[in-house]
Design an enzyme around this catalytic site. Structure first.
Site, PDB file in Angstrom:
ATOM      1  N   ARG A 244       0.845  -1.075   0.138  1.00 49.04           N
ATOM      2  CA  ARG A 244      -0.087  -0.012  -0.014  1.00 49.04           C
ATOM      3  C   ARG A 244       1.012   1.255   0.171  1.00 49.04           C
ATOM      4  NH1 ARG A 244      -0.457  -3.203   4.277  1.00 49.04           N
ATOM      5  NH2 ARG A 244       0.124  -2.467   6.383  1.00 49.04           N
ATOM      6  N   GLU A 329      -5.527  -1.131   6.322  1.00 51.34           N
ATOM      7  CA  GLU A 329      -4.916  -2.332   6.296  1.00 51.34           C
ATOM      8  C   GLU A 329      -3.711  -1.645   7.388  1.00 51.34           C
ATOM      9  OE1 GLU A 329      -4.476  -5.470   3.272  1.00 51.34           O
ATOM     10  OE2 GLU A 329      -2.788  -3.968   2.781  1.00 51.34           O
TER      11      GLU A 329
HETATM   12  O1  F6P Z   1      -4.213  -9.444   0.689  1.00 55.95           O
HETATM   13  C1  F6P Z   1      -3.680  -8.169   1.156  1.00 55.95           C
HETATM   14  C2  F6P Z   1      -2.457  -7.735   0.075  1.00 55.95           C
HETATM   15  O2  F6P Z   1      -1.502  -8.680   0.706  1.00 55.95           O
HETATM   16  C3  F6P Z   1      -1.927  -6.371   0.236  1.00 55.95           C
HETATM   17  O3  F6P Z   1      -1.347  -6.034   1.590  1.00 55.95           O
HETATM   18  C4  F6P Z   1      -1.489  -6.111  -0.979  1.00 55.95           C
HETATM   19  O4  F6P Z   1      -1.196  -5.004  -1.552  1.00 55.95           O
HETATM   20  C5  F6P Z   1      -2.303  -7.114  -1.988  1.00 55.95           C
HETATM   21  O5  F6P Z   1      -2.648  -8.239  -1.180  1.00 55.95           O
HETATM   22  C6  F6P Z   1      -1.660  -7.735  -3.077  1.00 55.95           C
HETATM   23  O6  F6P Z   1      -0.604  -8.332  -2.728  1.00 55.95           O
HETATM   24  P1  F6P Z   1       0.769  -8.748  -4.014  1.00 55.95           P
HETATM   25  O7  F6P Z   1       1.107  -7.274  -4.399  1.00 55.95           O
HETATM   26  O8  F6P Z   1       1.554  -9.560  -3.199  1.00 55.95           O
HETATM   27  O9  F6P Z   1      -0.176  -9.255  -5.134  1.00 55.95           O
END
Ligand code: F6P
Length: 502
Positions: A244, A329
């Site tokens: 994020r 979050e």
């Molecule tokens: O499920 C939450 C999360 O882990 C977030 O914190 C993150 O931004 C999103 O999923 C996507 O994760 P990734 O970039 O690893 O696909």
């Protein structure tokens, strides 16, 4: 928790009988409670606070050592102890970190930026017309917000699309509009294990039929290599950037492709200016610190359980969704760093929508509902269009709503009585540009971190999302007729669902 609750509660009790309208009637109030920096004016005049209460809040900022906190953040200290890592998103845009860790991170960032630039130049000189950025959560919301908000700054070279949801409807709607021969796909996933991105990525890869226009951004470069994406088309991110907080990295590749290099650089420069401001400005003039103190005051001392984000600018329509992830979050935690329960409430529910549309939707509840809602109004002084009359109307509505909520209007008819006393923050941008948007988003990032220091919680982990993911993976085989799984309620639902899916 680093708040001096008894003293803060004493302040709230002292102010309880004083209507917010009276505070707002003081002639110098607006100027005394406004701070400007980097083209953003933070107005706190319509908060249920006076100078004395603000001093007590600022004392909490000293106790929580917010300045030391910003130093630790930017120097790459382990501010995310449950995952044993720093959170060095500031290194994505600033040179402020002086430690070897921060310097090494910065060097990797700059090297990656060069590689991204090279790939951008190649794409720009190719026949690609459309870019699909596949990602979810932090790998989607920030880039999507910025690309949408800054359309007026786009160079028009590419049409940019975002594909997020595991719901196949989104893919089914998008693909017929695109030509695979003229489309490049960016798989953006820090973990490269996220179900939604993996499934959508596989569909898009088949559809492309040619891996030469398939790219990845990930901290799990091995996994990207394992599915056969050539390393020359994989850009790294790092475990020290939370999803994020990552739009400033190659996760924001779509932003660079939309805005061109100058626009992306300006966005980073705006965020860097806010980093320097957060680190170097005294607490009582420090935008993120003041924003955080007011957020905590409203949550814990006034007991406001939700926070509305109300941009009076269509270009910021996606800001509420972005802030939902950033704030909820990060701060949706119930234990302190020590593992002990936090003694006060933490994150409010963040929601919102654009003005003036929202006025004709949910503002009734803001004015006369039983719950008082904390509100952030965001306005832009100079428009990017020529409809001056519309813009004046927009700003008059913005100012009117802040006043109506705070001051109310008495009536002997209870149905026509406006109680007032409803606080709001006003964030006014001189203009919406890549620079000011970068500064605004960094302001919110630093406010979130400052709130976490005041509550003594970890802003950078997100263990809460893991259980649901695990259960969904366990249930997946049952949906194709495998062994029943889940508790009695889930099993019963599966019994009725599975025949329907056959
Ligand atoms: O499920 C939450 C999360 O882990 C977030 O914190 C993150 O931004 C999103 O999923 C996507 O994760 P990734 O970039 O690893 O696909």
């Amino acid at each position: 928790m680093k708040l001096d609750l008894p003293r803060l509660q004493q302040q709230a009790a002292r102010l309880a009988a004083l209507p917010l309208s009276e505070l707002c009637a003081e002639p110098q109030r607006e100027r005394e409670f406004a701070v400007s920096a980097i083209g953003i004016r933070l107005g706190l005049a319509r908060q249920k606070l006076d100078a004395e209460a603000l001093q007590v809040l600022l004392a909490s900022a000293e106790v929580a050592d917010l300045v030391g906190g910003f130093e630790r953040l930017m120097n790459g200290d382990e501010v995310n102890p449950t995952e044993q890592r720093p959170a060095l998103h500031t290194a994505l845009r600033s040179d402020l970190g002086e430690s070897p860790i921060a310097r090494a991170a910065r060097a990797e960032v700059l090297a990656t930026r060069q590689r991204m630039e090279q790939l951008c130049v190649e794409l720009e000189s190719s026949t690609v017309t459309d870019i699909v950025s596949v990602g979810i959560g932090g790998s989607d919301l920030g880039p999507r917000l910025v690309v949408d908000a800054l359309q007026e700054f786009a160079n028009g070279r590419f049409r940019i699309h975002f594909l997020t949801n595991v719901d196949g409807s989104a893919t089914a709607r998008l693909l017929p509009r695109l030509d695979p021969k003229h489309t490049a796909v960016l798989l953006v996933s820090k973990s490269f294990t996220t179900q939604e991105t993996q499934l959508n990525g596989a569909i898009l890869r088949d559809w492309l039929g040619d891996d030469s226009r398939l790219y990845a951004v990930t901290a799990n470069t091995q996994r990207a290599a394992a599915i056969g994406i050539d390393e020359t088309r994989v850009l790294p991110m790092w475990d020290w950037v939370g999803g994020r907080f990552s739009l400033w990295s190659a996760v924001g590749w779509s932003i660079r492709l939309a805005l061109g290099r100058t626009g992306f650089d300006d966005l980073l420069a705006g965020a860097a200016a806010m980093d320097a401001h957060a680190l170097q400005t005294p607490l009582d003039r420090n935008l993120p610190v003041l924003h955080a103190l007011v957020a905590v005051w409203n949550r814990d001392i006034l007991g406001l359980s939700t926070q509305a984000v109300l941009p009076y600018d269509e270009r910021l329509a996606l800001l509420p969704a972005f802030l939902q992830q950033l704030v909820m979050e990060s701060l949706g935690k119930r234990v302190e760093l020590s593992g002990n329960a936090v003694a006060v409430d933490t994150v409010p529910v963040v929601w919102g929508g654009t003005g003036t549309n929202s006025q004709h939707s949910f503002f009734q509840a803001l004015h006369q509902g039983t719950q008082v809602v904390a509100a952030d109004f965001i306005g832009v002084v100079k428009p990017a269009h020529a409809y001056a009359g519309n813009h004046r109307a927009l700003l008059s509505n913005l100012l009117a709503q802040c006043e109506a909520l705070a001051c109310g209007s008495a009536s002997s008819d209870p149905h026509r009585h406006y109680p007032g006393g409803r606080p709001s923050i006003l964030l006014l941008l001189d203009a919406l540009t890549p620079h000011s948007l970068g500064a605004l988003l960094a302001l919110y990032e630093h406010s979130v971190y400052a709130q976490s220091l005041l509550w003594d919680i970890n802003a950078f982990d997100q263990w809460g999302v893991e259980l649901g993911k695990r259960l969904a993976n366990q249930l997946l085989p049952a949906l194709s007729g495998g062994e029943p799984a889940g508790d009695a309620v889930t099993r019963s639902l599966l019994e009725s669902l599975v025949p329907e899916l056959r």
